[in-house]
Design an enzyme around this catalytic site. Structure first.
Site, short mmCIF file in Angstrom:
data_model
loop_
_atom_site.label_atom_id
_atom_site.label_comp_id
_atom_site.label_asym_id
_atom_site.label_seq_id
_atom_site.Cartn_x
_atom_site.Cartn_y
_atom_site.Cartn_z
N ARG A 1 1.01 3.84 1.71
CA ARG A 1 1.45 4.36 3.01
C ARG A 1 2.66 3.59 3.56
O ARG A 1 3.28 4.03 4.52
CB ARG A 1 0.30 4.31 4.02
CG ARG A 1 -0.22 2.92 4.32
CD ARG A 1 -1.41 2.99 5.27
NE ARG A 1 -1.96 1.67 5.58
CZ ARG A 1 -2.85 1.04 4.84
NH1 ARG A 1 -3.29 1.60 3.71
NH2 ARG A 1 -3.32 -0.16 5.19
N TYR A 2 2.98 2.43 2.94
CA TYR A 2 4.09 1.62 3.43
C TYR A 2 5.37 1.77 2.61
O TYR A 2 6.43 1.33 3.05
CB TYR A 2 3.70 0.14 3.45
CG TYR A 2 2.56 -0.18 4.39
CD1 TYR A 2 2.62 0.17 5.74
CD2 TYR A 2 1.43 -0.84 3.93
CE1 TYR A 2 1.57 -0.13 6.59
CE2 TYR A 2 0.37 -1.15 4.78
CZ TYR A 2 0.45 -0.79 6.11
OH TYR A 2 -0.58 -1.08 6.96
N ILE A 3 5.27 2.33 1.43
CA ILE A 3 6.45 2.39 0.55
C ILE A 3 6.85 3.84 0.35
O ILE A 3 6.05 4.77 0.50
CB ILE A 3 6.19 1.70 -0.81
CG1 ILE A 3 4.98 2.31 -1.51
CG2 ILE A 3 6.00 0.21 -0.61
CD1 ILE A 3 4.71 1.72 -2.87
N ALA B 1 0.84 -1.19 0.00
CA ALA B 1 0.00 0.00 0.00
C ALA B 1 0.88 1.25 0.00
O ALA B 1 1.99 1.25 0.54
CB ALA B 1 -0.92 -0.02 1.22
#
Length: 887
Positions: A126-128, A124
């Site tokens: 928001r994680y990368i 997602a």
């Protein structure tokens, strides 16, 4: 008429007091649809030729530039910032950004960005995290030469096109589907694009071909410069790990390991190929292991994988870009030329801006020196107004400004008034002059670059190649492909049956006579008692004609299968003999192999895969004054002609029966086989280097650089390793000579040996890791020259010539051999062999004289002459006198 009807209907509804009205949508549909189509083409799907970006990609790049501070940013943050330029959906922005990041050129990525090899999706947003790469900062952005426009809500300015100084579109590729058109531009190699740009600037021709991040092998024969109508074939790289295991290390572009494995399993379920199991060990690199059942040919399976699975795919490029707000169909060469010329224009514009800036710096530096060195600042001490200050400074400068390159403006004087007292007090005239001299050198260099703009552009591209080209070498191998004949590599996945009396063939007739194994894509050839022939596709149940005498799998290109036949012409006519092959035929069409007379029947028929000619005995019925009721007929005496040939007359009397007396031997010449180095395959079509003429049991000798040899039957489906160094017709009594370095003893050894086991791989050098093959020769009397290493303080020893036949006798293949020399060897070279008359091969029997090319062309051969299709009365009289053989 339709509009009148609608108008009348509208009037009727209104006349009836109804509140319903009919609104015509013709104009609305026409205008709105075209507006929508134009929007999708220009604003979504198709990249611009100026910078290679689609609008959403351009906005992503500009947003990353806005946020760039050298550190990574969350992708979710970048997505939100991008929406300030245009309200694209957050999912579509993130997907577009992931696609750019996976191309590993413009974005430095951190975290799980997915895997193009396995098809795994990215984490997602928001994680990368992401940031611009050094390459992107170098070639994509330059605010000074960027044209800007207002964003959708007028709150921000966004670039019309980014000033990209590199053929970015060709490096990354692009794909999109719009309304009424689409685009598919394949990625090309980074270094090759730079080389091609330099060639274009030098006025030379260039050619560029795709290069894929998934590697693989491509055939670019029909690429057609990436324009509409072209195509490329892409293959996985498959090698043989052992006799029962294949390994796939590279996959075709547009596939991933999951889809590739699915296609292999589907082909296995359909019976096209046979595999035992498949393992996916892919991580950073592709590794798919395909395990085969015992007895299955790895070479044929590799071809079958190319024929029936996604191990080979065809990709059709379509070069479509946006230029001046209009779609343009153009080839990749023209795209590169356009990009290179655009880069030159941008470099020129950048130099011109830099020149203006340098001249401004030089101008003010000169003014500053004049202002301080001549103490003009003292002239303003008594001035009480601003206008007086400006006038005083201007008056004080006038005697000293003749060397300046432009007039002094009020703004220049105002800048002089802003100089601080501290700077004036510490002013160093020498340093000021050095600064002016340095600016003059820079100005001269920029003017030189503008004068030699092409050289400057070439140097720019050369710098890009040096700084960013390392590690971007070509991944995809360019090679010509051999066409895989699916009928030759498909697994026989079904069984063929025949009901001879009723005339049915098929795979569902399991209660009837079994014929052979076949595949569901095979063609079947059928011959019936009345002399008819038909070729039909295999099916569950097909009627082909009653009284079937022969049925088999048909190979359309087979020139070596010869049919021998004796038939009676009509109900009471004479009997004829003929030999023929079947090449080009129309499927499901009935062909008559007799003379066409009603009541014709076939007395004898045989199918011979290698043109065999048997001997038969003909028995006649007792009739009239016939004295000879039995004689032998040798099919070797009959010329091979076309299937429409009437044949040679056997007898005009009734035949009682025909019996096989002696099985036949081939009447065809040995088959010539060539090796085509371009596709690394054998063929019988004359392509490449002639290997030799092969009879039934003749074999090929293959020797590899790793010191392994084997002999194999020359099957056209055979694949060859890249380290093969010897490929020739094997002569069993011909010795093989080899010189190799033994890693354990650290000496060179010589050995001569014969192949001991047909069809088996054998290593003939020692198995030590440092052992390697130096020279191998299949000459009868090879000669080598040994050059010794020069020892310090000594003269180099004279080169030594060695006759290997005299040096060592023939020993076993596993023997160590004789040591070549105790001295240190610098180089060993193979010389011309000594003259030697090799023993002649056993000649073919005299009847083996028919060339394959003669079969269909009815050319003359050296075979004994037989009677013509229309025998004379003398021939008939010979029959009556008991002469059984034809003349």
């Amino acid at each position: 008429m339709e509009e009148d009807h609608i108008h009348n209907e509208e009037e009727n509804l209104q006349g009836n007091g109804s509140n319903e009205t009919i609104t015509r949508v013709t104009g609305m549909f026409k205008d709105w649809f075209l507006d929508y189509a134009s929007y999708v083409i220009l604003e979504r799907a198709v990249p611009a030729i100026e910078d290679g970006f689609k609008p959403v990609q351009r906005r992503i790049m500009q947003s990353m530039k806005d946020l760039d501070d050298g550190r990574y940013n969350k992708v979710a943050n970048i997505v939100g910032h991008t929406m300030q330029y245009h309200p694209h959906g957050d999912v579509s922005i993130a997907d577009a950004m992931v696609q750019i990041g996976q191309k590993d050129l413009l974005i430095d990525t951190q975290g799980n960005w997915g895997n193009i090899l396995t098809g795994d999706s990215a984490a997602a947003p928001r994680y990368i995290e992401a940031r611009l790469s050094k390459f992107a900062l170098d070639v994509v952005f330059n605010p000074k030469i960027t044209e800007w426009q207002a964003s959708y809500d007028g709150r921000r300015k966004e670039p019309i096109n980014l000033p990209v100084m590199f053929p970015l579109l060709l490096a990354q590729g692009g794909e999109g589907i719009a309304v009424g058109l689409s685009t598919k531009i394949l990625p090309h190699n980074f270094v090759e694009l730079i080389d091609a740009s330099i060639k274009h600037l030098n006025g030379k021709k260039f050619t560029i071909y795709p290069d894929f991040p998934t590697a693989g092998i491509i055939d670019v024969t029909d690429y057609k410069d990436g324009m509409r109508g072209g195509k490329i074939r892409v293959r996985a790289k498959i090698s043989q790990m052992d006799k029962n295991t294949l390994v796939i290390n590279e996959i075709p572009f547009s596939t991933n390991t999951s889809s590739l494995i699915d296609s292999i399993l589907k082909a296995n379920d359909k019976g096209k190929i046979k595999i035992r199991k498949i393992e996916d060990n892919t991580a950073a690199e592709v590794e798919i292991l395909v395990h085969l059942p015992s007895g299955i040919s790895p070479d044929k399976t590799i071809d079958a994988l190319y024929a029936f699975t996604n191990c080979e795919v065809s990709i059709s490029p379509l070069g479509c870009v946006i230029e001046d707000n209009k779609p343009l169909f153009v080839g990749v060469s023209e795209m590169l030329r356009h990009s290179t010329d655009k880069t030159v224009q941008l470099l020129k514009l950048n130099l011109e801006i830099k020149l203006d800036e340098l001249e401004e710096q030089w101008h003010f530096a000169s003014l500053e020196r004049i202002f301080i060195e001549n103490r003009i600042y003292r002239d303003i001490e008594e001035e009480e107004t601003w206008e007086g200050v400006i006038t005083a400074i201007d008056k004080g400068l006038q005697p000293h400004i003749k060397h300046l390159r432009r007039t002094i403006t009020t703004e220049d004087i105002e800048r002089l008034t802003e100089i601080r007292i501290k700077r004036i007090s510490k002013f160093d005239i020498d340093k000021a002059q050095q600064k002016i001299d340095a600016l003059e050198e820079q100005i001269a260099q920029v003017k030189h670059d503008l004068t030699h703009l092409v050289d400057y552009a070439i140097a720019y591209f050369t710098r890009l190649k040096k700084e960013y080209g390392k590690g971007r070498e070509r991944l995809t191998e360019i090679r010509l492909f051999d066409d895989v004949d699916a009928t030759k590599v498909v697994i026989r996945n079904t069984k063929l049956y025949v009901n001879r009396a009723e005339g049915f063939i098929g795979t569902s007739l399991k209660r009837d006579e079994y014929v052979c194994d076949c595949s569901d894509i095979d063609d079947i050839i059928v011959f019936t008692r009345d002399g008819k022939m038909m070729v039909t596709k295999v099916d569950a149940k097909t009627f082909v004609g009653k009284d079937i005498i022969n049925v088999e799998v048909f190979n359309r290109k087979d020139k070596r299968t010869i049919y021998n036949m004796i038939y009676r012409d009509g109900a009471k006519g004479p009997s004829y003999v003929k030999r023929f092959s079947v090449l080009g035929v129309t499927r499901d069409r009935e062909y008559d192999l007799t003379n066409g007379s009603k009541g014709s029947t076939v007395w004898y028929f045989s199918s011979n895969p290698n043109g065999e000619a048997e001997v038969i005995t003909v028995y006649l019925r007792q009739a009239g004054s016939v004295k000879k009721l039995k004689w032998d007929l040798d099919f070797a005496d009959i010329l091979i002609k076309g299937r429409n040939s009437k044949g040679n007359r056997v007898t005009k009397y009734p035949i009682k029966k025909i019996e096989l007396k002696e099985k036949g031997i081939s009447t065809l010449k040995p088959r010539k086989i060539w090796f085509d180095d371009a596709v690394q395959r054998l063929n019988v079509d004359g392509r490449g280097e002639l290997i030799g003429e092969f009879r039934g049991e003749d074999r090929l000798l293959i020797i590899s650089q790793s010191g392994v040899l084997k002999t194999i039957l020359p099957e056209l489906t055979t694949r060859f390793d890249n380290d093969m160094i010897v490929l020739e017709k094997w002569i069993p009594k011909k010795p093989i000579s080899a010189i190799y370095f033994d890693g354990e003893k650290e000496r060179y050894y010589v050995k001569r040996f014969l192949v001991e086991h047909e069809g088996k791989e054998e290593m003939f050098i020692s198995e030590h890791p440092k052992s390697h093959l130096e020279i191998v020769s299949t000459d009868w009397k090879p000669m080598v020259e040994v050059e010794f290493t020069k020892e310090r303080g000594k003269d180099r020893k004279d080169n030594l010539e060695v006759n290997l036949e005299e040096f060592i006798s023939i020993k076993g293949i596993t023997a160590l051999g004789n040591q070549l020399t105790r001295e240190k060897v610098n180089q060993i070279s193979l010389l011309e062999p000594l003259p030697y008359e090799a023993p002649e091969e056993v000649p073919a029997e005299e009847i083996e004289v028919v060339d394959e090319d003669d079969i269909s062309g009815n050319k003359t051969t050296n075979a004994p002459k037989s009677s013509s299709d229309n025998n004379s009365d003398d021939d008939n009289q010979a029959e009556e006198n008991g002469q059984g053989k034809l003349f």
